[in-house]
Scaffold this motif. Structure first.
Motif, PDB file in Angstrom:
ATOM      1  N   LEU A 160       0.839  -1.194   0.000  1.00 17.61           N
ATOM      2  CA  LEU A 160       0.000   0.000   0.000  1.00 17.61           C
ATOM      3  C   LEU A 160       0.876   1.247   0.000  1.00 17.61           C
ATOM      4  CD1 LEU A 160      -2.619  -1.291   2.550  1.00 17.61           C
ATOM      5  CD2 LEU A 160      -3.096  -0.687   0.176  1.00 17.61           C
ATOM      6  N   TYR A 161       0.661   2.102  -1.022  1.00 15.70           N
ATOM      7  CA  TYR A 161       1.477   3.307  -1.152  1.00 15.70           C
ATOM      8  C   TYR A 161       0.715   4.310  -2.012  1.00 15.70           C
ATOM      9  CZ  TYR A 161       5.974   5.725  -0.832  1.00 15.70           C
ATOM     10  OH  TYR A 161       6.983   6.601  -0.521  1.00 15.70           O
ATOM     11  N   SER A 162       0.915   5.593  -1.733  1.00 13.04           N
ATOM     12  CA  SER A 162       0.270   6.629  -2.537  1.00 13.04           C
ATOM     13  C   SER A 162       1.032   6.803  -3.850  1.00 13.04           C
ATOM     14  CB  SER A 162       0.244   7.955  -1.770  1.00 13.04           C
ATOM     15  OG  SER A 162      -0.364   8.967  -2.548  1.00 13.04           O
ATOM     16  N   GLN A 163       0.327   6.680  -4.962  1.00 10.04           N
ATOM     17  CA  GLN A 163       0.955   6.800  -6.266  1.00 10.04           C
ATOM     18  C   GLN A 163      -0.082   7.277  -7.280  1.00 10.04           C
ATOM     19  OE1 GLN A 163       2.335   2.958  -7.600  1.00 10.04           O
ATOM     20  NE2 GLN A 163       0.279   2.221  -8.037  1.00 10.04           N
ATOM     21  N   THR A 164       0.363   7.505  -8.511  1.00  6.33           N
ATOM     22  CA  THR A 164      -0.507   7.949  -9.587  1.00  6.33           C
ATOM     23  C   THR A 164      -0.745   6.808 -10.560  1.00  6.33           C
ATOM     24  OG1 THR A 164       0.314  10.212  -9.414  1.00  6.33           O
ATOM     25  CG2 THR A 164      -0.801   9.610 -11.452  1.00  6.33           C
ATOM     26  N   ASP A 177      11.233  -2.275 -11.250  1.00  8.43           N
ATOM     27  CA  ASP A 177      12.681  -2.484 -11.109  1.00  8.43           C
ATOM     28  C   ASP A 177      13.411  -1.272 -10.544  1.00  8.43           C
ATOM     29  OD1 ASP A 177      12.563  -5.115 -12.151  1.00  8.43           O
ATOM     30  OD2 ASP A 177      12.504  -4.284 -14.186  1.00  8.43           O
ATOM     31  N   LYS A 178      12.679  -0.318  -9.974  1.00 13.07           N
ATOM     32  CA  LYS A 178      13.300   0.829  -9.318  1.00 13.07           C
ATOM     33  C   LYS A 178      13.371   0.589  -7.803  1.00 13.07           C
ATOM     34  CE  LYS A 178      13.582   3.553 -12.991  1.00 13.07           C
ATOM     35  NZ  LYS A 178      12.795   2.849 -13.981  1.00 13.07           N
ATOM     36  N   TYR A 179      14.243   1.357  -7.144  1.00 14.87           N
ATOM     37  CA  TYR A 179      14.370   1.249  -5.692  1.00 14.87           C
ATOM     38  C   TYR A 179      13.111   1.789  -5.018  1.00 14.87           C
ATOM     39  CZ  TYR A 179      19.299   0.149  -6.295  1.00 14.87           C
ATOM     40  OH  TYR A 179      20.478  -0.451  -6.649  1.00 14.87           O
ATOM     41  N   PHE A 180      12.655   1.065  -3.997  1.00 15.25           N
ATOM     42  CA  PHE A 180      11.453   1.498  -3.290  1.00 15.25           C
ATOM     43  C   PHE A 180      11.795   2.714  -2.429  1.00 15.25           C
ATOM     44  CE2 PHE A 180       7.791   1.352  -0.503  1.00 15.25           C
ATOM     45  CZ  PHE A 180       6.793   0.974  -1.393  1.00 15.25           C
ATOM     46  N   PRO A 181      10.863   3.700  -2.346  1.00 17.08           N
ATOM     47  CA  PRO A 181      11.187   4.962  -1.667  1.00 17.08           C
ATOM     48  C   PRO A 181      11.513   4.802  -0.183  1.00 17.08           C
ATOM     49  CG  PRO A 181       9.236   5.215  -3.039  1.00 17.08           C
ATOM     50  CD  PRO A 181       9.544   3.757  -2.995  1.00 17.08           C
ATOM     51  N   LEU A 209       8.801   6.784  -6.491  1.00 12.27           N
ATOM     52  CA  LEU A 209       8.763   5.411  -6.986  1.00 12.27           C
ATOM     53  C   LEU A 209       9.568   5.233  -8.260  1.00 12.27           C
ATOM     54  CD1 LEU A 209       5.001   4.680  -6.275  1.00 12.27           C
ATOM     55  CD2 LEU A 209       6.895   3.313  -5.400  1.00 12.27           C
ATOM     56  N   ASN A 210       9.644   6.272  -9.091  1.00 12.69           N
ATOM     57  CA  ASN A 210      10.393   6.142 -10.348  1.00 12.69           C
ATOM     58  C   ASN A 210      11.840   6.605 -10.221  1.00 12.69           C
ATOM     59  OD1 ASN A 210      10.047   8.876 -10.178  1.00 12.69           O
ATOM     60  ND2 ASN A 210       9.130   9.135 -12.208  1.00 12.69           N
TER      61      ASN A 210
END
Length: 719
Positions: free
Chosen positions: A553-557, A617-621, A656-657
């Motif tokens: 669960l995370y806030s994203q677009t 495949d990006k690092y999680f914040p 996230l990106n």
């Protein structure tokens, strides 16, 4: 003050998790202003304390960033302090309900490997053990602190505070009691900055000086013209604990806690016109460009909170070796108001229109009944039931005077409840002299109900939800030589959505948008392999760990729909793996020199995110690649003691990106800070100390700026 860990406390620490203990002696070696500071040097962990008195001090651990507060649990004597009504920067544990003076020890458990705890234990579980006196005790301490803050925008300055605390307690026959009082008064550094929007009517633009041309963390140009959230906080805490030995086999503990916070967040314009007057609104000419200042860019805020904690505990033991405990608690937001001005009011607030958010009446309660004891000569069985309920009510209204009452119409409201019922069993089977197998499981039934969302004219209600999950746990330990142990543990955890994640949103054309009442729970499959070595003067540990978390669960677009929607969403799969090392030694090289150190390498990745594929495949914040700590303490005479601590957090991302690369306001920084403390016991009942945090005055961010160099002075008297 004697440490008396009660039966229920010791029961819940007997788990197959990696466990770290912070003793009262270690706390005395640190600069401590709140109970959150107990975790300052714990391996692979950080508590986001932005300033002294920060009520939003969120825990970040192996698999959780500083915006994922619901991935941790904090208990004090079995009473739940974690705010699981929400998940984010404002979901921090209620640290103010425990004063540092009453802490006897703190245990930190890593991962969801014990069936005794709910799914929020997938990250970190913190168990604070407070003390009850065994004789007449009293103490008074006064503490002063001063922060030397600097930035690149012109809001430099010294921000000062003080704290006074007192305790009084005694044991008389079967009764023990402790009364604790404290009061904190502190000014924090600016936590946010006002930025201007490019463009505007050049004909009306006012030439100004003092503005700073800057960049966002992603490199986009911006103009910084003011400082926000310069908080003055006055916090008062009172705590009464009453213990009684009902019989030789049964004891009770009753707790009543009260915390009050009066906070005022002022603002400050950093720009001046030709006559030297501060500017806070309108159109300006700065850095050879035209900019527009938003009316609310330097709008101040204030908040008043009064919270109560009620707790009752019965614990005992039977003649056959079995122990049992019953713990009930309730945390109540008696009064909780947050006011915001509509217009800029730099300096002292003058009043005017605004809004007031009211969370009064929100609360949570929990109940645990647990037992443990031998089954024959080779088995120890743990069994228990659990229940909790979270109720969140928030209403936002207009106010003709934001410093007064909410006398205007309603703007928005949301409310809802979540409830969990659980039962668990866990067995420790010592099937061979050097081997132990732990097998357990937790059955949970979760329900979300009573959800509603309203704007000025409409109220919409959510359908109730219910689901049941089973979380198995297992571990195998092998004492393969004297003082050596190898343990492999695996556990599943189900972290259910909070009320705010489910129900907080907006209404548009009579439909609910920007939230999802059908959010799935986070499901973690966690594995830990740990090698422990006990030494004559300490121990060391190395752990390999991995968490695969589905539906994170995370806030994203959501960029797969048009128009895009930004809200709390489920991320299909994230993974965290890493290695963690810890070393603790006493009397190293010479008598009186103690050393503790840790190093962790973390690799947190988003593996699949269908709604925001740019994160794949990006690092999680907000989970740094490296965390390290060092605390050295030297007692060079019986009266004098000096300590030096170092805390390091490596590269991490805020998005996230991973498109944030500028270390500036809004970023999450890598940092290395040093702390020091000198203690002097100059008389039988008197202790003085001086200390400093962030010795080199490093400037670093977790979106907001952390505190600059802070000097501490303390004088303490103990009976």
């Amino acid at each position: 003050m004697p440490v008396s860990v009660r039966a229920s406390d010791s029961m819940v620490t007997e788990t197959p998790s990696v466990q770290v203990r912070v003793s009262r002696k270690q706390l005395q070696r640190q600069n401590v202003t709140s109970s959150a500071d107990a975790l300052k040097y714990v391996p692979n962990m950080i508590v986001r304390v932005r300033y002294i008195g920060d009520p939003n001090a969120v825990i970040s651990g192996r698999n959780a960033g500083t915006l994922q507060s619901a991935r941790s649990l904090v208990y004090a004597d079995g009473l739940l302090l974690s705010n699981l009504m929400t998940n984010g920067y404002n979901g921090a544990p209620r640290w103010g309900m425990v004063a540092p003076e009453e802490i006897g020890a703190v245990d930190i458990l890593y991962g969801p490997y014990s069936a005794l705890y709910p799914g929020n234990s997938l990250g970190t579980t913190v168990l604070i053990h407070t003390v009850l006196p065994q004789r007449l005790i009293a103490s008074v301490s006064t503490q002063f602190f001063s922060q030397d803050y600097h930035d690149s925008y012109g809001a430099n300055g010294h921000y000062n505070g003080r704290q006074v605390a007192a305790t009084l307690g005694n044991r008389q026959g079967r009764w023990s009691w402790l009364l604790e009082l404290s009061r904190l008064n502190n000014d924090g550094q600016p936590l946010q900055y006002a930025t201007a929007t490019p463009g505007g009517n050049a004909a009306t633009a006012i030439p100004v000086t003092g503005a700073t041309l800057d960049r966002n963390p992603n490199g986009t140009p911006r103009l910084v013209y003011g400082a926000n959230s310069i908080e003055h906080t006055v916090q008062t805490q009172a705590k009464l604990k009453l213990g009684v030995d009902i019989s030789d086999h049964v004891a009770a503990l009753f707790t009543l806690g009260w915390w009050h916070d009066n906070a005022e967040d002022r603002t400050r314009s950093l720009i001046r016109d030709a006559s030297g007057q501060p500017i806070s609104r309108g159109v300006i000419n700065a850095a050879d460009q035209i900019w527009t200042l938003t009316p609310s860019g330097l709008a101040p805020t204030s908040g008043i909170d009064s919270h109560m904690l009620y707790g009752a505990e019965l614990n005992g033991h039977l003649d056959n070796g079995w122990r049992w405990a019953a713990v009930a608690s309730r945390y109540d937001f008696l009064h909780s108001l947050a006011a915001t001005a509509s217009q800029a009011e730099p300096g002292a607030p003058v009043g005017g229109s605004g809004t007031i958010a009211n969370m009064s009446g929100s609360d949570w309660s929990s109940f645990d009944l647990r037992s443990s004891g031998p089954l024959g000569e080779q088995n120890i069985l743990y069994a228990g039931v659990h229940g909790d309920r979270y109720e969140l009510n928030t209403q936002v209204r207009n106010a003709s005077d934001w410093l007064g009452d909410a006398d205007g119409p309603q703007i928005s409201a949301f409310a809802g409840n979540t409830q969990t019922r659980a039962a668990y069993l866990q067995d420790v089977w010592s099937f061979a002299p050097a081997w132990a197998l732990t097998v357990g499981g937790r059955l949970e039934q979760w329900r979300a109900y009573g959800g509603l969302l309203a704007n000025a004219s409409s109220t919409l209600r959510y359908a109730d939800r219910q689901r049941t999950d089973f979380s198995p746990k297992t571990s195998l330990s092998w004492d393969f030589a004297d003082d050596w142990q190898l343990r492999l543990a695996h556990g599943k955890a189900v972290r259910y959505p909070t009320v705010a994640e489910l129900f907080q949103g907006t209404i548009s054309t009579n439909a609910i948008v920007n939230n999802n009442p059908d959010l799935k729970p986070e499901i973690d499959e966690s594995t830990d392999l740990t090698l422990n070595r006990q030494l004559a003067n300490g121990h060391w540990r190395v752990s390999l760990f991995q968490d695969r978390i589905a539906n994170a669960l995370y806030s994203q677009t959501d960029i797969t729909v048009t128009p895009t929607v930004t809200s709390v969403q489920n991320i299909d799969l994230m993974r965290v793996r890493g290695v963690e090392g810890e070393l603790s030694l006493t009397d190293v090289w010479m008598p009186g020199l103690d050393l503790s150190a840790s190093l962790a390498l973390n690799d947190a990745k988003t593996l699949q995110d269908r709604q925001y594929p740019l994160a794949n495949d990006k690092y999680f914040p907000r989970i740094p690649k490296v965390r390290a700590s060092l605390l050295a303490d030297y007692r060079f005479t019986p009266q004098w003691e000096v300590s030096l601590g170092i805390r390091h957090s490596g590269r991490q991302y805020g998005t996230l990106n991973n498109n944030d690369f500028v270390n500036t306001y809004g970023a999450v920084s890598s940092f290395t800070v040093a702390d020091a403390k000198l203690r002097w016991r100059f008389a039988a009942q008197w202790t003085a100390s001086v200390g400093v945090d962030n010795l080199t005055n490093e400037h670093y961010w977790v979106y907001h700026p952390y505190a600059g160099r802070t000097v501490f002075g303390q004088l303490r008297w103990d009976l």
